[in-house]
Scaffold this motif. Structure first.
Motif, short mmCIF file in Angstrom:
data_model
loop_
_atom_site.label_atom_id
_atom_site.label_comp_id
_atom_site.label_asym_id
_atom_site.label_seq_id
_atom_site.Cartn_x
_atom_site.Cartn_y
_atom_site.Cartn_z
N UNK B 20 0.83 -1.20 0.00
CA UNK B 20 0.00 0.00 0.00
C UNK B 20 0.87 1.25 0.00
N UNK B 21 1.87 1.25 0.89
CA UNK B 21 2.72 2.43 1.03
C UNK B 21 3.57 2.66 -0.22
N UNK B 22 4.06 1.57 -0.80
CA UNK B 22 4.85 1.71 -2.03
C UNK B 22 3.99 2.32 -3.13
N UNK B 23 2.73 1.89 -3.20
CA UNK B 23 1.88 2.42 -4.27
C UNK B 23 1.55 3.89 -4.00
N UNK B 24 1.51 4.29 -2.72
CA UNK B 24 1.32 5.71 -2.42
C UNK B 24 2.54 6.51 -2.87
N UNK B 25 3.73 5.91 -2.67
CA UNK B 25 4.95 6.60 -3.10
C UNK B 25 4.91 6.84 -4.61
N UNK B 26 4.31 5.89 -5.35
CA UNK B 26 4.22 6.05 -6.81
C UNK B 26 3.06 6.97 -7.19
N UNK B 27 2.40 7.57 -6.19
CA UNK B 27 1.32 8.52 -6.44
C UNK B 27 1.60 9.86 -5.76
N UNK B 28 2.80 9.99 -5.19
CA UNK B 28 3.10 11.19 -4.40
C UNK B 28 3.32 12.41 -5.29
N UNK B 29 3.00 13.57 -4.74
CA UNK B 29 3.25 14.83 -5.41
C UNK B 29 3.49 15.84 -4.30
N UNK B 30 4.19 16.95 -4.59
CA UNK B 30 4.55 17.84 -3.48
C UNK B 30 3.32 18.46 -2.82
N UNK B 31 2.18 18.50 -3.53
CA UNK B 31 0.98 19.08 -2.91
C UNK B 31 -0.04 18.02 -2.48
N UNK B 32 0.44 16.77 -2.30
CA UNK B 32 -0.44 15.71 -1.76
C UNK B 32 -0.03 15.40 -0.33
N UNK B 33 -0.98 15.10 0.53
CA UNK B 33 -0.63 14.59 1.86
C UNK B 33 -1.30 13.24 2.07
N UNK B 34 -0.59 12.34 2.73
CA UNK B 34 -1.11 11.02 3.03
C UNK B 34 -1.29 10.90 4.53
N UNK B 35 -2.53 10.80 4.98
CA UNK B 35 -2.81 10.70 6.41
C UNK B 35 -2.93 9.22 6.77
N UNK B 36 -1.88 8.70 7.35
CA UNK B 36 -1.84 7.28 7.70
C UNK B 36 -2.39 7.14 9.12
N UNK B 37 -3.52 6.47 9.25
CA UNK B 37 -4.15 6.34 10.56
C UNK B 37 -3.92 4.93 11.08
N UNK B 38 -3.15 4.82 12.16
CA UNK B 38 -2.95 3.50 12.76
C UNK B 38 -4.03 3.29 13.81
N UNK B 39 -4.91 2.33 13.54
CA UNK B 39 -6.04 2.09 14.42
C UNK B 39 -5.64 1.15 15.55
N UNK B 40 -4.55 1.47 16.21
CA UNK B 40 -4.08 0.69 17.36
C UNK B 40 -3.75 -0.75 16.96
N UNK B 41 -2.93 -0.90 15.91
CA UNK B 41 -2.53 -2.24 15.47
C UNK B 41 -1.68 -2.92 16.52
N UNK B 42 -1.79 -4.26 16.56
CA UNK B 42 -0.98 -5.00 17.55
C UNK B 42 0.10 -5.85 16.90
N UNK B 43 0.33 -5.65 15.60
CA UNK B 43 1.43 -6.38 14.95
C UNK B 43 2.53 -5.38 14.59
#
Lengths: 451, 338
Positions: B20-43
């Motif tokens: 998922x994160x790699x594909x976001x990197x291939x969609x990044x632009x200087x005026x894009x923000x990626x809000x990664x929400x960790x919903x209390x993962x346990x792994x």
């Protein structure tokens, strides 16, 4: 004699495969052609997030041998190369479309593909029904049987099997059911291409003379769980350290997804050794030349054989025993590579000064034939006498690991359950007793474990 | 100025998050923000996200102290979003390279409140194309106009929040938030409200989102108690639609869809643990009692015999404690009903 121009389409999915093709071209293994196209297929689980091989260091060195580079993933987007093939009745439309898309006109098309039994090679072969096919094998799979009965309309179009001489002298079994002639890609041509790749790979920050560990990607095939796979890699680290190596380089499998676990790093800290994990995709063979590893450790990677055969490097294997046990059904096409590595490469746990393997390139043929027959007896019935001969004379406590008693019994081969007792596996009472005995055993184990 | 905010909730997806994160990197632009929400993962997900925050351009990491579910996690992202446009992605799915820039230029060109896109579903290597069930593409429409008819699959039945892009004015109007705490079907009330309250929309193709099916931990695979949240989700759809100015037109569609989902769950009830299955029956029967009865009757009459009779059987069940309010978790227990 037709005067239509000839277009050769070479399909490749790995840098290793492309290097094999380049070596074959350099050694004039192919007839002259007006046009040579390299069709790249990225077969990783998630191709959208995995580097395509034309972006890998060294690809530029291979590129010049082809007139044009095409992408199979783009051609069939958004589908996966491993999961798409044309419907039989759509083939005429597809061929017309591809000829337009790739500008083939009415050229005579020839195909050069790997792994012909599965997509994408199979799909491509279906899309050009008139094209003659050469198969090239970029690994140990060529010594094994064809994994399923190939459509005769495909099989009868195959003229050659081009393969590397990984086990010198051993003749591939693959496609012999169609009398396909094997032809080796000369080793010196191949190592020359690899040397070019190595020179072009830029600077690599790897310590000289370290132990090189080759990661596998077995969880994708469902053979191991991701956790077991990590554990296997940790075992490689431990084994190399126990052999006295303090510097270790780990090379993840090229199509493995980005690593998520830090288990290896933790283990290295615990053992107080230096561990380098290579993040950039680079061929193991390039590393062989650049870092001259003191030891190459792997599970059943083909690169173990190139290390030993082409570069004379010491090698060790680990985890093949588990895989021989785990691969299921017996016909699993990974069985032959696992068998060959297990038999030809010394065990990592072997602490003697000169670790030895079970077999040598000269003596492995009998084993390969017997395993090949046991895997695909219906495709290769003519191998039965040789398989019987091998099993009757060689089956002992060690070679048992390459065969399953149940499989030998099903095929009535030597080593099977004796015929007087053959009723046992099917007998209801016997099965009930065995089930109970196992249950008792489990309970005892559990009690022992929990005190 | 931030042009696009992408909200990506993650929960125990260590195996898939790197893709998922790699594909976001291939969609990044200087005026894009990626809000990664960790919903209390346990792994290992939190470590992966911490690394991504450092390495992925435009990434911001938001953490939940407590697991709150997909709806709440998306809301956390929405509260932090600064972009002129909003998009969603789930932490185990991925994108084609360059998909967001393309989708962004599409919505800017169309100038509408939101766009909906087709997507690709993936089960290992097998992939299938799934389309927004609406045929007019690339033209601006009134979202309210495409909700109906009731007896046909329409844009509201394609509820995936990640299959589209949304203008910030929807967020400011409060249309983009999800009902907190819903653990499944959270995008049903969401898409209904979107279609009722937004002014303009368009449907485009693109095929840039890859939706992972057959993930063992994925909710849709497990018949556990969280699945029952669909009842709360649809109660909200009905409740809000009933207050709409076109309630008499839209309610039949809402009721019919609700019934279809109940029927779907009843049809594969063996997936559920026995207690959950009992609860499903009771709660579904109660839900049907709560629906506007004349609309319900019409909906049942319009359905095929198999589904309709399955629902009618359930409707006839004697259930004395049906008035127990669901929102307080006060579902009638199996004992009471039996």
């Amino acid at each position: 004699m037709s005067t239509r121009p000839r277009t050769q389409i070479f399909m490749a999915s790995t840098l290793y495969g492309a290097a094999t093709l380049a070596a074959a071209l350099d050694a004039d293994c192919f007839a002259p052609a007006e046009r040579r196209l390299l069709l790249l297929s990225n077969n990783a689980t998630t191709p959208e997030t995995t580097a395509s091989l034309d972006t890998m260091p060294g690809f530029a060195q291979l590129r010049g041998r082809f007139d044009r580079v095409l992408s199979w993933n783009e051609t069939i987007s958004p589908f996966h190369p491993g999961g798409w093939s044309p419907r039989a009745d759509d083939v005429p439309l597809w061929e017309r479309h591809l000829r337009l898309l790739w500008g083939l006109g009415d050229d005579r098309v020839e195909l050069v593909v790997e792994s012909i039994q599965v997509n994408p090679a199979l799909a491509l072969a279906q899309l050009f029904p008139d094209a003659p096919i050469d198969v090239y094998a970029d690994g140990l799979m060529s010594y094994g049987p064809t994994r399923n009965k190939l459509d005769p309309l495909i099989g009868t179009r195959i003229s050659r099997l081009l393969h590397l001489d990984l086990v010198p002298g051993l003749t591939p079994l693959l496609l012999t059911e169609f009398d396909v002639a094997p032809q080796t890609v000369p080793t010196d041509a191949f190592t020359k291409v690899l040397a070019e790749l190595s020179d072009a790979s830029g600077s690599l920050e790897v310590p000289d003379g370290a132990a090189l560990l080759l990661g596998q990607y077995l969880s994708a095939l469902g053979i191991l769980t991701p956790e077991e796979e990590e554990e296997l890699h940790v075992r490689m680290v431990r084994g190399a350290v126990e052999r006295g190596h303090r510097e270790i380089v780990f090379k993840p499998h090229p199509s493995a997804p980005a690593r998520w676990s830090r288990l290896l790093e933790r283990e290295a800290e615990k053992l107080d050794i230096s561990l380098t994990v290579l993040d950039s995709p680079v061929l193991a063979e390039v590393l062989y030349q650049r870092m001259r590893p003191a030891l190459v450790v792997g599970c059943f990677s083909t690169a173990l054989l190139t290390a030993a055969t082409f570069y004379g490097l010491p090698t060790a294997r680990t985890g093949t025993g588990l895989l021989l046990e785990r691969l299921s059904p017996y016909q699993n096409s990974n069985r032959m590579p696992v068998t060959i590595v297990d038999a030809l490469v010394p065990d990592l746990g072997d602490r003697s000064e000169h670790p030895r393997a079970y077999a040598t390139a000269e003596s492995i043929e009998g084993l390969v034939t017997a395993v090949g027959y046991a895997m695909q007896h219906q495709i290769y019935p003519q191998l039965r006498p040789s398989a019987e001969r091998y099993l009757a004379t060689h089956l002992d406590t060690f070679t048992r690991r390459y065969f399953k008693r149940r499989r030998l019994t099903a095929l009535a081969l030597p080593g099977a359950i004796p015929s007087q007792l053959s009723f046992i596996p099917r007998n209801a009472t016997v099965r009930r007793v065995a089930r109970r005995a196992r249950a008792v055993q489990r309970r005892l184990k559990k009690r022992a474990a929990f005190g | 100025m931030v042009k696009l905010s992408v909200i990506v909730p993650f929960y125990n997806v260590q195996t898939y998050a790197p893709d998922t994160l790699k594909s976001l990197a291939a969609n990044a632009r200087e005026d894009f923000e990626f809000l990664l929400v960790d919903d209390c993962s346990r792994d290992e997900t939190p470590e992966i996200l911490a690394r991504a925050e450092r390495e992925l351009p435009g990434a911001r990491l938001l953490r939940h102290e407590q697991n709150g579910g997909l709806a709440t996690a998306r809301n956390t992202g929405l509260d932090e979003a600064r972009g002129e446009y909003i998009a969603f992605l789930d932490g185990d799915d991925w994108l084609a390279p360059g998909y967001y820039p393309e989708l962004l230029s599409t919505i800017e060109e169309l100038g509408c409140d939101f766009v909906r896109t087709d997507h690709v579903q993936c089960t290992a290597r097998a992939r299938t194309v799934h389309r927004v069930p609406h045929g007019r593409r690339g033209v601006v429409m009134d979202p309210r106009e495409v909700i109906l008819p009731a007896d046909r699959s329409t844009s509201v039945d394609y509820a995936y929040a990640w299959a589209g892009m949304y203008h910030r004015r929807l967020l400011d109007d409060g249309v983009l938030h999800f009902k907190d705490g819903l653990r499944t079907a959270e995008d049903r009330p969401w898409i209904w409200r979107l279609h009722r309250e937004a002014k303009s929309m368009a449907v485009v193709g693109l095929l840039g989102v890859f939706y992972r099916r057959g993930v063992a931990s994925s909710l849709t695979q497990i018949g556990d108690v969280r699945q029952l949240d669909f009842i709360r989700a649809f109660d909200q759809v009905i409740e809000e639609t009933a207050q709409d100015r076109d309630a008499d037109l839209l309610l039949p569609k809402a009721v019919r869809t609700y019934c279809a989902i109940i029927s779907h769950h009843l049809g594969s009830i063996e997936r559920f643990e026995p207690q959950v299955a009992r609860k499903l029956r009771t709660m579904s029967a109660a839900a049907m009692k709560r629906m506007p009865q004349d609309v319900l009757k019409e909906a049942l009459d319009s359905m095929d015999v198999q589904r309709a009779s399955r629902l009618r059987r359930l409707r006839r069940r004697p259930s004395p404690t049906l008035s127990a309010p669901l929102e307080q978790g006060g579902t009638p227990t199996a004992e009471v009903v039996a």
